[in-house]
Design a protein around this motif. Sequence first.
Motif, PDB file in Angstrom:
ATOM      1  N   UNK A  23       0.812  -1.211   0.000  1.00  0.00           N
ATOM      2  CA  UNK A  23       0.000   0.000   0.000  1.00  0.00           C
ATOM      3  C   UNK A  23       0.840   1.253   0.000  1.00  0.00           C
ATOM      4  N   UNK A  24       1.935   1.256   0.764  1.00  0.00           N
ATOM      5  CA  UNK A  24       2.813   2.429   0.805  1.00  0.00           C
ATOM      6  C   UNK A  24       3.441   2.674  -0.566  1.00  0.00           C
ATOM      7  N   UNK A  25       3.844   1.591  -1.248  1.00  0.00           N
ATOM      8  CA  UNK A  25       4.481   1.725  -2.561  1.00  0.00           C
ATOM      9  C   UNK A  25       3.502   2.266  -3.604  1.00  0.00           C
ATOM     10  N   UNK A  26       2.215   2.010  -3.408  1.00  0.00           N
ATOM     11  CA  UNK A  26       1.204   2.458  -4.377  1.00  0.00           C
ATOM     12  C   UNK A  26       0.382   3.630  -3.834  1.00  0.00           C
ATOM     13  N   UNK A  27       0.925   4.343  -2.845  1.00  0.00           N
ATOM     14  CA  UNK A  27       0.164   5.394  -2.150  1.00  0.00           C
ATOM     15  C   UNK A  27      -0.372   6.456  -3.096  1.00  0.00           C
ATOM     16  N   UNK A  28       0.398   6.819  -4.103  1.00  0.00           N
ATOM     17  CA  UNK A  28      -0.022   7.890  -5.002  1.00  0.00           C
ATOM     18  C   UNK A  28      -1.272   7.582  -5.784  1.00  0.00           C
ATOM     19  N   UNK A  74       0.931   8.859  13.693  1.00  0.00           N
ATOM     20  CA  UNK A  74       1.118   9.980  12.770  1.00  0.00           C
ATOM     21  C   UNK A  74       2.553  10.065  12.250  1.00  0.00           C
ATOM     22  N   UNK A  75       3.493   9.605  13.028  1.00  0.00           N
ATOM     23  CA  UNK A  75       4.890   9.657  12.605  1.00  0.00           C
ATOM     24  C   UNK A  75       5.209   8.765  11.423  1.00  0.00           C
ATOM     25  N   UNK A  76       4.304   7.861  11.067  1.00  0.00           N
ATOM     26  CA  UNK A  76       4.547   6.965   9.939  1.00  0.00           C
ATOM     27  C   UNK A  76       4.390   7.670   8.594  1.00  0.00           C
ATOM     28  N   UNK A  77       3.733   8.812   8.567  1.00  0.00           N
ATOM     29  CA  UNK A  77       3.635   9.585   7.343  1.00  0.00           C
ATOM     30  C   UNK A  77       2.389   9.302   6.517  1.00  0.00           C
ATOM     31  N   UNK A  78       2.061  10.267   5.649  1.00  0.00           N
ATOM     32  CA  UNK A  78       0.812  10.212   4.891  1.00  0.00           C
ATOM     33  C   UNK A  78       0.791   9.070   3.877  1.00  0.00           C
ATOM     34  N   UNK A  79       1.944   8.721   3.312  1.00  0.00           N
ATOM     35  CA  UNK A  79       1.970   7.597   2.374  1.00  0.00           C
ATOM     36  C   UNK A  79       1.582   6.303   3.078  1.00  0.00           C
ATOM     37  N   UNK A  80       2.029   6.138   4.311  1.00  0.00           N
ATOM     38  CA  UNK A  80       1.644   4.955   5.094  1.00  0.00           C
ATOM     39  C   UNK A  80       0.130   4.935   5.281  1.00  0.00           C
ATOM     40  N   UNK A  81      -0.441   6.108   5.571  1.00  0.00           N
ATOM     41  CA  UNK A  81      -1.884   6.193   5.765  1.00  0.00           C
ATOM     42  C   UNK A  81      -2.623   5.886   4.471  1.00  0.00           C
ATOM     43  N   UNK A  82      -2.202   6.478   3.384  1.00  0.00           N
ATOM     44  CA  UNK A  82      -2.841   6.222   2.093  1.00  0.00           C
ATOM     45  C   UNK A  82      -2.833   4.731   1.753  1.00  0.00           C
TER      46      UNK A  82
END
Length: 291
Positions: A23-28, A74-82
């Motif tokens: 999921x992180x790799x495809x966050x965009x 929250x420290x994991x970053x928005x890409x992690x969330x996406x």
Amino acid sequence: MITSSRVPGAVKHIVHLGSRSYGRLTAGSRMLPSFLIAGGQRCGTTSLYRALAAHPVVLKAVLHKGVHYFDTSYGRGLDWYRGHFPRQSTGHRIGERHGAPAQTFESSPYYLYHPQAAARIARDLPDVRLIALVRDPVERAYSQHAHEVARGFEKEPSFARALALEPARLHRQEERLAADPNYYSFSHQHHAYRARGEYARYLDMVAEHIPRERILVIESERFFAEPETVYDRVLNFLELPHLARPAFEKHNARPRGTAMDDAVRADLTAHFAPHDRALTAWLGHTPVWRA
């Protein structure tokens, strides 16, 4: 086929890690939530989550009901969330099929209470809508204690003694959480039985960052008594089309073996009286448990 309930915990953990990495790799290419169920804890959030997840144009978060990004991760970053949400292409197909834009969401009941969550939500999801469920705070506190004991997060089996421990456990924890984005408080998340029922105080803090018109407050008692009416109100708030209604069920209910002590109930009822009066401004009427 192996169902999720039969998969060993270690295997599920590996599957989740792999899915998050992908999921992180495809966050965009992934969606972000247009709404969140932000709380309150033990107020029927799971039941509403499942009802909304059954809507044809609503896509839930992948793997978990609650991502806990804006409070503890929250420290994991928005890409992690996406990485926790469906692909935009999936949303586009769903939207074309039903003639309405697809939406995705998650439900993390600690968002309502964490001092930094609302500002983070407003920054990363500037157009998001929030749903908050509230419940008789006396019953909510009792339910939370049973829940925390069952999960092993509360070692004090007596509800009365756990309430007595609460002031020391929570001493300056909210202040430290507000000041330090990296600070974590186990007791603030798991032992705030009395504090969690002071709903208006938390809603007012959320409204400092997110406009009131984008916050919907629902009494869980009304949701369970009149699920169709409340569900339709939620759909209107989220601008979702009124399609086939789901089966409304009650989830995560945890019965108590003993009744609450009368003195404890009287003390909590008195404590919550001014907080319930303040909640009237959010509901537009006296809370159903005070009516």
